[in-house]
Design a protein around this motif. Sequence first.
Motif, PDB file in Angstrom:
ATOM      1  N   SER A  24      -5.136   5.105   7.849  1.00 47.75           N
ATOM      2  CA  SER A  24      -4.999   3.785   7.256  1.00 47.75           C
ATOM      3  C   SER A  24      -4.572   3.872   5.789  1.00 47.75           C
ATOM      4  O   SER A  24      -3.646   3.175   5.352  1.00 47.75           O
ATOM      5  N   ILE A  25      -5.218   4.735   5.037  1.00 44.80           N
ATOM      6  CA  ILE A  25      -4.874   4.887   3.619  1.00 44.80           C
ATOM      7  C   ILE A  25      -3.451   5.411   3.458  1.00 44.80           C
ATOM      8  O   ILE A  25      -2.685   4.901   2.627  1.00 44.80           O
ATOM      9  N   SER A  26      -3.077   6.393   4.266  1.00 42.82           N
ATOM     10  CA  SER A  26      -1.744   6.968   4.121  1.00 42.82           C
ATOM     11  C   SER A  26      -0.650   5.983   4.551  1.00 42.82           C
ATOM     12  O   SER A  26       0.421   5.954   3.943  1.00 42.82           O
ATOM     13  N   LEU A  27      -0.897   5.174   5.566  1.00 44.36           N
ATOM     14  CA  LEU A  27       0.103   4.189   5.977  1.00 44.36           C
ATOM     15  C   LEU A  27       0.321   3.139   4.898  1.00 44.36           C
ATOM     16  O   LEU A  27       1.463   2.763   4.603  1.00 44.36           O
ATOM     17  N   PHE A  28      -0.750   2.662   4.299  1.00 41.84           N
ATOM     18  CA  PHE A  28      -0.600   1.660   3.252  1.00 41.84           C
ATOM     19  C   PHE A  28      -0.023   2.262   1.978  1.00 41.84           C
ATOM     20  O   PHE A  28       0.724   1.606   1.256  1.00 41.84           O
ATOM     21  N   ALA A  29      -0.342   3.519   1.706  1.00 37.69           N
ATOM     22  CA  ALA A  29       0.242   4.183   0.541  1.00 37.69           C
ATOM     23  C   ALA A  29       1.743   4.409   0.738  1.00 37.69           C
ATOM     24  O   ALA A  29       2.501   4.419  -0.232  1.00 37.69           O
ATOM     25  N   ALA A  30       2.172   4.577   1.985  1.00 37.00           N
ATOM     26  CA  ALA A  30       3.588   4.773   2.282  1.00 37.00           C
ATOM     27  C   ALA A  30       4.354   3.455   2.324  1.00 37.00           C
ATOM     28  O   ALA A  30       5.570   3.449   2.474  1.00 37.00           O
ATOM     29  N   GLY A  31       3.662   2.341   2.213  1.00 39.09           N
ATOM     30  CA  GLY A  31       4.324   1.043   2.149  1.00 39.09           C
ATOM     31  C   GLY A  31       4.372   0.271   3.453  1.00 39.09           C
ATOM     32  O   GLY A  31       5.048  -0.751   3.532  1.00 39.09           O
ATOM     33  N   PHE A  32       3.691   0.734   4.460  1.00 38.81           N
ATOM     34  CA  PHE A  32       3.646  -0.013   5.724  1.00 38.81           C
ATOM     35  C   PHE A  32       2.627  -1.137   5.597  1.00 38.81           C
ATOM     36  O   PHE A  32       1.437  -0.898   5.450  1.00 38.81           O
TER      37      PHE A  32
END
Length: 75
Positions: A24-32
Amino acid sequence: AERVDHDKLMLAGYASIFLGIVTSISLFAAGFNHPLSLFGPVVLNGFGAGFVLPTTTARALSATPRMAGTAAGVM
């Protein structure tokens, strides 16, 4: 069906929860910013909690069988 060790089941649950949080953190950090990028990892958290919570409850109640009723009331 064979029984699974409590420790292995809890480890699998904690790993699933950790994987859901990191995803979840990595997806939002990637801009999704799509709703599935939130609810997909939440499903992993739900599966992990489904493994961890019943197992920890069973271990807490089986620690002292004489006090199982008291432990159930406290939990």
